[in-house]
Design a protein around this motif. Structure first.
Motif, PDB file in Angstrom:
ATOM      1  N   LEU C 254       0.843  -1.203   0.000  1.00 52.97           N
ATOM      2  CA  LEU C 254       0.000   0.000   0.000  1.00 52.97           C
ATOM      3  C   LEU C 254       0.874   1.248   0.000  1.00 52.97           C
ATOM      4  O   LEU C 254       0.420   2.330   0.361  1.00 52.97           O
ATOM      5  CB  LEU C 254      -0.913   0.013   1.230  1.00 52.97           C
ATOM      6  N   THR C 255       2.147   1.107  -0.414  1.00 49.05           N
ATOM      7  CA  THR C 255       3.075   2.235  -0.294  1.00 49.05           C
ATOM      8  C   THR C 255       2.683   3.402  -1.197  1.00 49.05           C
ATOM      9  O   THR C 255       3.014   4.536  -0.910  1.00 49.05           O
ATOM     10  CB  THR C 255       4.512   1.797  -0.633  1.00 49.05           C
ATOM     11  N   ASN C 256       1.954   3.121  -2.296  1.00 43.04           N
ATOM     12  CA  ASN C 256       1.591   4.198  -3.203  1.00 43.04           C
ATOM     13  C   ASN C 256       0.280   4.862  -2.815  1.00 43.04           C
ATOM     14  O   ASN C 256      -0.251   5.672  -3.556  1.00 43.04           O
ATOM     15  CB  ASN C 256       1.461   3.671  -4.630  1.00 43.04           C
ATOM     16  N   ILE C 257      -0.244   4.456  -1.675  1.00 42.59           N
ATOM     17  CA  ILE C 257      -1.552   4.962  -1.281  1.00 42.59           C
ATOM     18  C   ILE C 257      -1.439   5.687   0.047  1.00 42.59           C
ATOM     19  O   ILE C 257      -0.754   5.228   0.962  1.00 42.59           O
ATOM     20  CB  ILE C 257      -2.553   3.791  -1.200  1.00 42.59           C
ATOM     21  N   TYR C 258      -2.108   6.841   0.149  1.00 41.23           N
ATOM     22  CA  TYR C 258      -2.108   7.571   1.414  1.00 41.23           C
ATOM     23  C   TYR C 258      -2.988   6.833   2.405  1.00 41.23           C
ATOM     24  O   TYR C 258      -4.151   6.554   2.120  1.00 41.23           O
ATOM     25  CB  TYR C 258      -2.655   8.983   1.219  1.00 41.23           C
ATOM     26  N   THR C 259      -2.434   6.520   3.564  1.00 37.30           N
ATOM     27  CA  THR C 259      -3.234   5.857   4.590  1.00 37.30           C
ATOM     28  C   THR C 259      -3.132   6.633   5.895  1.00 37.30           C
ATOM     29  O   THR C 259      -2.086   7.205   6.204  1.00 37.30           O
ATOM     30  CB  THR C 259      -2.753   4.418   4.831  1.00 37.30           C
ATOM     31  N   LYS C 260      -4.221   6.656   6.636  1.00 33.90           N
ATOM     32  CA  LYS C 260      -4.258   7.333   7.936  1.00 33.90           C
ATOM     33  C   LYS C 260      -5.026   6.453   8.912  1.00 33.90           C
ATOM     34  O   LYS C 260      -5.898   5.689   8.500  1.00 33.90           O
ATOM     35  CB  LYS C 260      -4.958   8.695   7.806  1.00 33.90           C
TER      36      LYS C 260
END
Lengths: 137, 132, 295
Positions: C254-260
């Motif tokens: 999921l490194t290319n996706i912004y996660t919070k």
């Protein structure tokens, strides 16, 4: 599976593709297919018809409305009498291309439809059959 | 022969595709557009595909090519207005248009391009403002 | 079934109806909370009238004949309405089976001296009633299927609200398991809303998703990629500790996706992406005072 309507369209040059796409859209709209499902079907058809023109030197497409378990769908058959594909398994792999394309045509088209069948014989030609059901499942 | 018009808007080129593209037409567009970038020394290319209902792998490749070629000539490419159905289909197809910037509409695309070339001196920037 | 039996049953109509009603109401399975006795009486009387009429017709033996059509209609109506009202299959078929019992008793009394005729008439009556009982079951199931279909479509609609949290920011709280069919609905709803509102950022909150396996992750990644193609960015929020663990253990990238972790921090991130500044108004200033909110 019942065939509700059937027609043939010859594809010999690029401009035929536009007509072909429009005709698929009409059929898909007729059975009430959603816009997303229509777009997937037409995009897959677009890939296959390009292959047919580029590698098979044109051919005959068959457009049908079919029904299975009372769910309607569109079935398309692409038949050419070109050189055929030597290794179908390899041609179905992402990123493989004998031309200079992205190699997404065949595997991509397969992902965009519900049923996909390819038969090819070197020297005789290639036939691809695809179905997309109205409900997309 | 059929051609897609390319409009010059200040430092940007704007192309609005409103017909169903067949392969040769797309190739002609690629060629015309790159020539225009070179001729006008454009800093950005906006391609509006909001009226396009089908983008297949060939068309996707053309968009990628235009972006890569423009980049070599120091121009950024933004594809704007892709329809949801087209976006879903492209993802399923396996095409992510890496290297191509995207925006929701022409306005946001312009803003994006202006940010990309923001390093230009303020005089010129004031000039662009009057265009938008 | 002969004319004599039909006439005999017709003569005893009042009695049959009473016994039938008594049978139905004494059955512990009957749900008087779902239907009043008066309603049941009226429905049963109407049904019995049509049935006796069909018995007297020339094609009484054939349950598919025209004479039975109104009976099929009434039965279907009863079963479908019972299915919708939440009757069990047992309660629904008890309706026709309890009548069969009463009819048998009546015929028994009529032919108590002639067992051969009694046998024949009972068989014939049974055949008709069994076929009607099949109709009940069939339509009951159909009725239930309709209920299920309606609930499914309602659920997929209800479960995908796209909320506009700020100008240019959408939020999509996902609750429940994400399968392929549902992802399609969610994805379409979100992308349509992005176009409709011109929003540049969408927050996908997965606090309500019980588990994230590689398939669910793939669905999420597809949604993010499609939104990017259109020119919008997605932030995935609501990632709980155990979900983070499974994601890493499954080797999902999921490194290319912004996660919070939370919706709040995703919103904060959206603000900075859109260069929006939200500040607390000063305590004594006029802007922060309560009157301004119209309380």
């Amino acid at each position: 599976m019942i065939v509700l309507s059937k027609e043939k369209l010859s594809i010999q040059k690029e401009q035929d593709v536009v007509l072909f796409r429009n005709r698929i859209k009409e059929l898909a709209t007729k059975i009430g297919m959603s816009l997303v499902n229509q777009t997937k079907l037409i995009t897959a058809a677009s890939e296959l018809v390009r292959n047919m023109l580029r590698y098979g030197g044109g051919g005959i497409t068959q457009l049908e409305i079919v029904s299975k378990n009372s769910i309607p769908g569109v079935r398309l058959v692409f038949a050419d009498e070109g050189p055929g594909i030597k290794d179908v398994t390899l041609a179905m792999k992402d990123g493989y291309s004998t031309g200079k394309s992205l190699g997404l045509g065949l595997p991509g088209a397969k992902r965009l439809v519900n049923e996909f069948d390819i038969k090819s014989e070197p020297g005789k030609g290639t036939t691809v059959t695809i179905i997309r059901w109205k409900n997309g499942l | 022969m059929e051609r897609i018009p390319i409009l010059k808007m200040g430092p940007f080129l704007l192309v609005t595709i409103q017909v169903d593209l067949y392969d040769r037409l797309a190739l002609t567009l690629e060629n015309d557009l790159i020539n225009m970038v070179s001729k006008t020394e454009a800093k950005g290319v906006l391609i509006d595909i909001s009226a396009v209902s089908i983008v297949d792998s060939f068309m996707g490749r053309i968009l990628g090519n235009i972006a890569s070629m423009s980049k070599i000539m120091d121009a950024a490419t933004v594809v704007v207005g892709m329809q949801p159905a087209v976006a879903i289909t492209l993802v399923e197809l396996g095409l992510t248009l890496a290297g191509v910037h995207t925006a929701l509409d022409v306005e946001q695309g312009m803003e994006l391009l202006r940010n990309k070339i923001g390093q230009l001196d303020t005089d010129e920037e004031g000039l662009y403002d009057s265009f938008i | 079934m002969n004319k004599e039996s039909a006439a005999a049953l017709k003569g005893k109509k009042k009695q049959i109806l009473d016994t039938w009603m008594a049978n139905q109401t004494k059955d512990a399975a009957l749900r008087d909370d779902l239907m009043s006795v008066a309603e049941l009486q009226q429905q049963s009387e109407e049904f019995l009238n049509s049935l006796l009429k069909a018995f007297a017709s020339s094609q009484a033996e054939n349950p598919d004949s025209a004479g039975y059509e109104p009976i099929h209609d009434i039965l279907s109506e009863i079963s479908i309405s019972r299915a919708r009202q939440g009757f069990s299959p047992r309660e629904t078929s008890a309706y026709i089976l309890s009548l069969k019992e009463v009819l048998s008793q009546t015929l028994e009394e009529r032919y108590k001296d002639d067992t051969t005729v009694l046998y024949r008439e009972i068989i014939s009556m049974n055949k008709i009633m069994d076929s009607l009982s099949l109709v009940t079951t069939e339509t009951y199931i159909k009725g239930r299927e309709e209920v299920i279909l309606r609930q499914t479509s309602e659920m997929s609609e209800i479960s995908t609200p796209v909320i506009r949290v700020w100008e240019g920011i959408l939020a999509l709280p996902i609750i429940g398991t994400l399968d392929s069919a549902r992802t399609q609905v969610v994805m379409e709803a979100l992308l349509e809303e992005i176009v409709a509102t011109g929003s540049r950022i969408a927050i996908l909150d997965i606090s309500g998703v019980p588990t994230v396996d590689s398939l669910v992750a793939q669905h999420l990644i597809k949604t993010v990629s499609a939104a990017r193609l259109m020119g919008a960015e997605c932030i995935i929020s609501g990632i709980r500790a155990e979900i983070a663990q499974t994601i890493v253990h499954l080797g999902i990238d999921l490194t290319n996706i912004y996660t919070k972790a939370t919706l709040a921090s995703a919103l904060k991130m959206s603000f900075s992406m859109l260069n929006i500044q939200v500040t607390r108004a000063s305590q004594n200033g006029p802007i922060g005072s309560k009157q301004n909110f119209g309380f």
